[in-house]
Design a protein around this motif. Sequence first.
Motif, PDB file in Angstrom:
ATOM      1  N   ALA A 290      90.440  28.986 -16.621  1.00 40.99           N
ATOM      2  CA  ALA A 290      90.678  30.349 -16.125  1.00 40.99           C
ATOM      3  C   ALA A 290      92.137  30.746 -16.342  1.00 40.99           C
ATOM      4  N   LYS A 291      93.047  29.803 -16.140  1.00 42.10           N
ATOM      5  CA  LYS A 291      94.485  30.065 -16.336  1.00 42.10           C
ATOM      6  C   LYS A 291      94.760  30.421 -17.797  1.00 42.10           C
ATOM      7  N   HIS A 292      94.160  29.647 -18.687  1.00 38.86           N
ATOM      8  CA  HIS A 292      94.307  29.885 -20.128  1.00 38.86           C
ATOM      9  C   HIS A 292      93.840  31.309 -20.484  1.00 38.86           C
ATOM     10  N   GLN A 293      92.689  31.695 -19.938  1.00 38.76           N
ATOM     11  CA  GLN A 293      92.138  33.039 -20.191  1.00 38.76           C
ATOM     12  C   GLN A 293      93.028  34.133 -19.592  1.00 38.76           C
ATOM     13  N   ALA A 294      93.510  33.897 -18.367  1.00 39.08           N
ATOM     14  CA  ALA A 294      94.347  34.900 -17.689  1.00 39.08           C
ATOM     15  C   ALA A 294      95.634  35.140 -18.470  1.00 39.08           C
ATOM     16  N   GLU A 295      96.214  34.065 -18.969  1.00 36.98           N
ATOM     17  CA  GLU A 295      97.439  34.201 -19.760  1.00 36.98           C
ATOM     18  C   GLU A 295      97.164  34.988 -21.033  1.00 36.98           C
ATOM     19  N   GLY A 296      95.985  34.738 -21.613  1.00 41.33           N
ATOM     20  CA  GLY A 296      95.575  35.499 -22.797  1.00 41.33           C
ATOM     21  C   GLY A 296      95.427  36.992 -22.513  1.00 41.33           C
ATOM     22  N   GLY A 298      97.358  38.550 -20.520  1.00 46.66           N
ATOM     23  CA  GLY A 298      98.687  39.084 -20.217  1.00 46.66           C
ATOM     24  C   GLY A 298      99.182  38.862 -18.795  1.00 46.66           C
ATOM     25  N   TYR A 299      98.514  38.014 -18.028  1.00 45.62           N
ATOM     26  CA  TYR A 299      98.956  37.749 -16.655  1.00 45.62           C
ATOM     27  C   TYR A 299      99.890  36.546 -16.605  1.00 45.62           C
ATOM     28  N   THR A 300     100.927  36.649 -15.782  1.00 42.47           N
ATOM     29  CA  THR A 300     101.694  35.466 -15.421  1.00 42.47           C
ATOM     30  C   THR A 300     100.832  34.743 -14.395  1.00 42.47           C
ATOM     31  N   THR A 301     100.465  33.494 -14.662  1.00 38.61           N
ATOM     32  CA  THR A 301      99.436  32.832 -13.853  1.00 38.61           C
ATOM     33  C   THR A 301      99.940  31.563 -13.174  1.00 38.61           C
ATOM     34  N   LEU A 302      99.635  31.453 -11.893  1.00 38.80           N
ATOM     35  CA  LEU A 302      99.983  30.249 -11.135  1.00 38.80           C
ATOM     36  C   LEU A 302      98.714  29.700 -10.468  1.00 38.80           C
ATOM     37  N   VAL A 303      98.568  28.358 -10.463  1.00 36.08           N
ATOM     38  CA  VAL A 303      97.457  27.737  -9.722  1.00 36.08           C
ATOM     39  C   VAL A 303      98.018  27.268  -8.387  1.00 36.08           C
ATOM     40  N   ILE A 378      96.899  34.682  -9.427  1.00 34.54           N
ATOM     41  CA  ILE A 378      96.966  33.427  -8.663  1.00 34.54           C
ATOM     42  C   ILE A 378      95.549  32.861  -8.595  1.00 34.54           C
ATOM     43  N   LEU A 379      95.406  31.596  -8.975  1.00 38.34           N
ATOM     44  CA  LEU A 379      94.088  30.948  -8.961  1.00 38.34           C
ATOM     45  C   LEU A 379      94.075  29.807  -7.950  1.00 38.34           C
ATOM     46  N   ALA A 380      92.927  29.576  -7.346  1.00 33.40           N
ATOM     47  CA  ALA A 380      92.791  28.458  -6.412  1.00 33.40           C
ATOM     48  C   ALA A 380      91.331  28.035  -6.341  1.00 33.40           C
ATOM     49  N   GLY A 381      91.101  26.875  -5.742  1.00 35.79           N
ATOM     50  CA  GLY A 381      89.724  26.407  -5.598  1.00 35.79           C
ATOM     51  C   GLY A 381      89.599  25.442  -4.434  1.00 35.79           C
ATOM     52  N   GLY A 382      88.361  25.100  -4.100  1.00 34.89           N
ATOM     53  CA  GLY A 382      88.093  24.189  -2.987  1.00 34.89           C
ATOM     54  C   GLY A 382      86.819  24.586  -2.283  1.00 34.89           C
ATOM     55  N   GLU A 383      86.770  24.373  -0.977  1.00 34.86           N
ATOM     56  CA  GLU A 383      85.548  24.665  -0.241  1.00 34.86           C
ATOM     57  C   GLU A 383      85.896  24.922   1.222  1.00 34.86           C
ATOM     58  N   THR A 384      85.667  26.158   1.666  1.00 38.01           N
ATOM     59  CA  THR A 384      85.978  26.502   3.055  1.00 38.01           C
ATOM     60  C   THR A 384      84.766  26.246   3.951  1.00 38.01           C
ATOM     61  N   THR A 385      84.978  26.352   5.270  1.00 38.79           N
ATOM     62  CA  THR A 385      83.857  26.226   6.206  1.00 38.79           C
ATOM     63  C   THR A 385      83.767  27.480   7.073  1.00 38.79           C
ATOM     64  N   VAL A 386      82.544  27.840   7.436  1.00 35.88           N
ATOM     65  CA  VAL A 386      82.301  29.036   8.245  1.00 35.88           C
ATOM     66  C   VAL A 386      81.712  28.601   9.585  1.00 35.88           C
ATOM     67  N   GLN A 387      82.295  29.113  10.670  1.00 37.41           N
ATOM     68  CA  GLN A 387      81.687  28.903  11.992  1.00 37.41           C
ATOM     69  C   GLN A 387      80.634  29.995  12.150  1.00 37.41           C
ATOM     70  N   ILE A 388      79.361  29.615  12.152  1.00 39.48           N
ATOM     71  CA  ILE A 388      78.293  30.619  12.234  1.00 39.48           C
ATOM     72  C   ILE A 388      78.112  31.068  13.681  1.00 39.48           C
ATOM     73  N   GLN A 389      78.298  32.390  13.916  1.00 42.53           N
ATOM     74  CA  GLN A 389      78.050  32.921  15.259  1.00 42.53           C
ATOM     75  C   GLN A 389      76.876  33.890  15.263  1.00 42.53           C
TER      76      GLN A 389
END
Length: 504
Positions: A290-296, A298-303, A378-389
């Motif tokens: 995704a970073k490679h594509q974003a730079e292509g 024209g974005y300045t890209t940070l992970v 700005i790119l990021a990844g992972g897995e969040t958790t949701v408290q279901i109410q």
Amino acid sequence: SMSLHEHALTLFRSAVGTVRPAPMLKRALKLQKDGCPQLLVKGRAFPVKRNLYLVGFGKAVLGMAAAAEEILGDHLVRGIINVPLGIQESLQQAGMQEMLLKPHSKIQVIEGAKNNLPDAEALKGAVAIQELAEGLTADDLLLVLISGGGSALLPAPIPPILLKEKEKLTKMLASQGAAIQELNIVRKTLSLLKGGGLARLSYPAQVVSLILSDVIGDPLDIIASGPTAASSHTVQDCLRILTKYNLLHNLPKSVQMVLSSSPSEPTAPEDFSHVCNIIIGSNRLALDEAKHQAEGLGYTTLVLSTAIWGDVARVAMLYCQLIRLLCLGFAGLREGPQSDEVRRDLLQLMAELQIPGLNLAEFLQALQGLGSKTPVCILAGGETTVQIQGTGKGGRNQELVLRVGLGLQRAQAMEASSSPGRCEIIFLSGGTDGQDGPTEAAGAFCSPELVTEALQEGLDVEAFLSNNDSYTFFSQFQGGHHLLVTGLTGTNVMDIQAILIRAM
């Protein structure tokens, strides 16, 4: 020019594309046929002296096996894969023929683990894999394909333990409040194949594992419970956990027998010299693309990080503050009291979330160096958790996006007086498997105008959030235009977030 919305979509699709089973395997695996045939894996060569076998287990393994068989051709003698119940039918219906095995395949497919729980079918598949492994010789090569969801598809309790006894013990631990890490240690200790068991049974054959990681940090001994990785836990750890939850004197006879006869010392690492574990797909690899594509574009890209975890409400605040900081930068207010305050908030949030391996000070330093003219990604990844109410329909990605939308609107209301320079912003979050919670969408997009525009349609963002009803919101809002819909992707490297921002 393309909209930020289109750019964000392009980045997400390219990230997922790079970890789809077929392209991923074709990049990682080659067969060199001249002379003594060799398996080339990411630059390493493994001679195929006698027979080449394949086993696999996990949600993405069917597509991986189909691609592997195409690469290996006639050199493959036989294979067995354990995959989730109904997967062949759902891929067929989704028109994803390339993920299915060819009619005369040498690979046997066993579908099991209904609702992601080990069952009799999964057990049958595990026994077949175990028998194949036990029959291997020093001249054989075993290719192992592993993806997330592999653990439930590989149940092999050490005899005389029965699957239902092991399941009952796991349920008892869970009901006592044991953490998932603790459950996994107990499961591994009582398993023939997990915690390095498959590698031990395959000795002396050469074992090459190709792994698609859906776990933060890509720990080899955790992904699918590490069947080909040396376990970092001992029987002692298992006994300690059983003691902690007062179950030590409440165990089935079979479990007592196995625990008392297990070696108390962990196996020395040299037991695994015949094994090579290679991660061929991960959140990091997807974000690199995704970073490679974003730079292509024209974005300045940070992970930012590939380990974003924790409660979705906290993570949403983190992204809101990050976006505020970027906006201030575009307004030429990178220095000054407002930016200092946002930076303080960010450091505070990070301390609470404890995201592994993230040096925020360093990241903020990199942000300082950005020009105020070039678009930023700005790119990021992972897995969040949701408290279901609530009782609504949604998923963690759609909920995150809706919370970010709400947070941005509140921040704008506060800052209206000193309106930061006009900039255009989009935030995206999506699950790389194409399915966010029990919904048809992978995730969603939002911009800071979301709440105001929703009100014009009579939609109250806060009401939807308090009912965990993010999918219903995004389905109704502007005709579903902000939903991220990809269909099933056949892969999974957790979730991806992107912030795109440019001056107007």
